[in-house]
Enzyme design. Structure first.
Site, short mmCIF file in Angstrom:
data_model
loop_
_atom_site.label_atom_id
_atom_site.label_comp_id
_atom_site.label_asym_id
_atom_site.label_seq_id
_atom_site.Cartn_x
_atom_site.Cartn_y
_atom_site.Cartn_z
N ARG A 142 104.29 107.87 -63.74
CA ARG A 142 103.02 108.59 -63.69
C ARG A 142 102.42 108.44 -62.29
O ARG A 142 102.43 107.34 -61.74
CB ARG A 142 102.04 108.02 -64.72
CG ARG A 142 102.42 108.33 -66.13
CD ARG A 142 101.28 108.00 -67.11
NE ARG A 142 101.71 108.33 -68.46
CZ ARG A 142 102.45 107.52 -69.23
NH1 ARG A 142 102.80 106.32 -68.78
NH2 ARG A 142 102.83 107.91 -70.43
N ASP A 143 101.90 109.56 -61.75
CA ASP A 143 101.24 109.47 -60.45
C ASP A 143 99.99 108.62 -60.59
O ASP A 143 99.21 108.76 -61.55
CB ASP A 143 100.89 110.86 -59.92
CG ASP A 143 100.61 110.83 -58.44
OD1 ASP A 143 101.43 111.37 -57.66
OD2 ASP A 143 99.59 110.24 -58.03
N ILE A 144 99.78 107.74 -59.64
CA ILE A 144 98.65 106.81 -59.69
C ILE A 144 97.31 107.53 -59.48
O ILE A 144 96.26 107.01 -59.85
CB ILE A 144 98.85 105.70 -58.62
CG1 ILE A 144 98.09 104.44 -58.96
CG2 ILE A 144 98.52 106.19 -57.22
CD1 ILE A 144 98.50 103.24 -58.11
N ASN A 167 105.89 118.40 -51.83
CA ASN A 167 105.22 118.42 -50.53
C ASN A 167 106.27 118.06 -49.48
O ASN A 167 107.01 117.08 -49.64
CB ASN A 167 104.07 117.41 -50.52
CG ASN A 167 102.96 117.81 -51.47
OD1 ASN A 167 102.69 118.99 -51.67
ND2 ASN A 167 102.32 116.82 -52.08
N VAL A 222 104.76 110.11 -48.82
CA VAL A 222 105.87 109.19 -49.09
C VAL A 222 107.16 109.95 -48.75
O VAL A 222 107.48 110.97 -49.37
CB VAL A 222 105.89 108.73 -50.55
CG1 VAL A 222 107.07 107.80 -50.79
CG2 VAL A 222 104.58 108.06 -50.93
N HIS A 252 110.48 113.34 -53.70
CA HIS A 252 110.00 113.25 -55.08
C HIS A 252 109.40 114.59 -55.46
O HIS A 252 108.83 115.29 -54.63
CB HIS A 252 108.94 112.14 -55.22
CG HIS A 252 107.83 112.27 -54.23
ND1 HIS A 252 107.96 111.88 -52.91
CD2 HIS A 252 106.59 112.79 -54.35
CE1 HIS A 252 106.84 112.14 -52.27
NE2 HIS A 252 105.99 112.70 -53.11
P1 AMP Z 1 103.19 113.01 -51.60
O1 AMP Z 1 101.79 112.98 -51.07
O2 AMP Z 1 103.70 114.37 -52.02
O3 AMP Z 1 104.15 112.27 -50.68
O4 AMP Z 1 103.13 112.22 -52.98
C1 AMP Z 1 103.07 110.83 -53.06
C2 AMP Z 1 102.42 110.55 -54.38
O5 AMP Z 1 102.71 109.20 -54.74
C3 AMP Z 1 100.90 110.69 -54.38
O6 AMP Z 1 100.52 111.71 -55.32
C4 AMP Z 1 100.41 109.31 -54.79
O7 AMP Z 1 99.29 109.36 -55.63
C5 AMP Z 1 101.63 108.72 -55.48
N1 AMP Z 1 101.71 107.28 -55.45
C6 AMP Z 1 101.57 106.45 -54.37
N2 AMP Z 1 101.72 105.16 -54.73
C7 AMP Z 1 101.96 105.16 -56.07
C8 AMP Z 1 102.20 104.14 -57.05
N3 AMP Z 1 102.22 102.84 -56.72
N4 AMP Z 1 102.40 104.53 -58.34
C9 AMP Z 1 102.38 105.83 -58.69
N5 AMP Z 1 102.17 106.84 -57.81
C10 AMP Z 1 101.96 106.51 -56.53
#
Ligand code: AMP
Length: 115
Positions: A30-32, A87, A96, A100
């Site tokens: 799940r996205d945080i 993205n 990141v 993903h």
């Molecule tokens: P992006 O901005 O497309 O690279 O997406 C990275 C996503 O990772 C973002 O939507 C963050 O909210 C999510 N994210 C970062 N750290 C964590 C974590 N520890 N657990 C779950 N989601 C995370």
């Protein structure tokens, strides 16, 4: 060598997160910071690919697995309809650089500019 990504650290159990589904080559969390009622991330276990363009070029079969897994979790966690967002690049909001897929689902028709 660069530092392990946050997703590699989750996979290795160094950062707590519930893995809601996984296959041999990918996992789902799940996205945080959810941007939709259902917001899941489908992530290859390998950190070899920074973004979806690299993944498509380097391992199109794995990209197909990511899409298939996205469909499966969208069916399990919502009604099966979903948006799939990759993205790609910092200017597009990627933070990141371990490829993903964002699976966004659940009541998305309200307020959309695309529907
Ligand atoms: P992006 O901005 O497309 O690279 O997406 C990275 C996503 O990772 C973002 O939507 C963050 O909210 C999510 N994210 C970062 N750290 C964590 C974590 N520890 N657990 C779950 N989601 C995370």
């Amino acid at each position: 060598m660069s530092e392990p990504s946050v997703f590699t650290r989750i996979l290795n159990g160094e950062i707590p997160a519930e893995i809601v589904a996984q296959t041999d080559r990918a996992f789902v969390i799940r996205d945080i910071a959810p941007q939709a009622p259902v917001h899941l991330l489908v992530i290859p276990k390998t950190a070899d690919y920074r973004d979806v363009v690299e993944l498509a070029a380097g391992d199109p079969g794995l990209l197909a697995e990511i899409v298939e897994l996205a469909g499966a979790v969208a069916a399990e966690h919502a009604d099966g309809d979903f948006r799939l967002v990759f993205n790609t690049g910092a200017d597009a909001g990627q933070t990141v650089f371990h490829v993903h897929a964002h699976v966004l689902a659940g009541g998305l028709t309200e307020g959309t500019t695309h529907g």
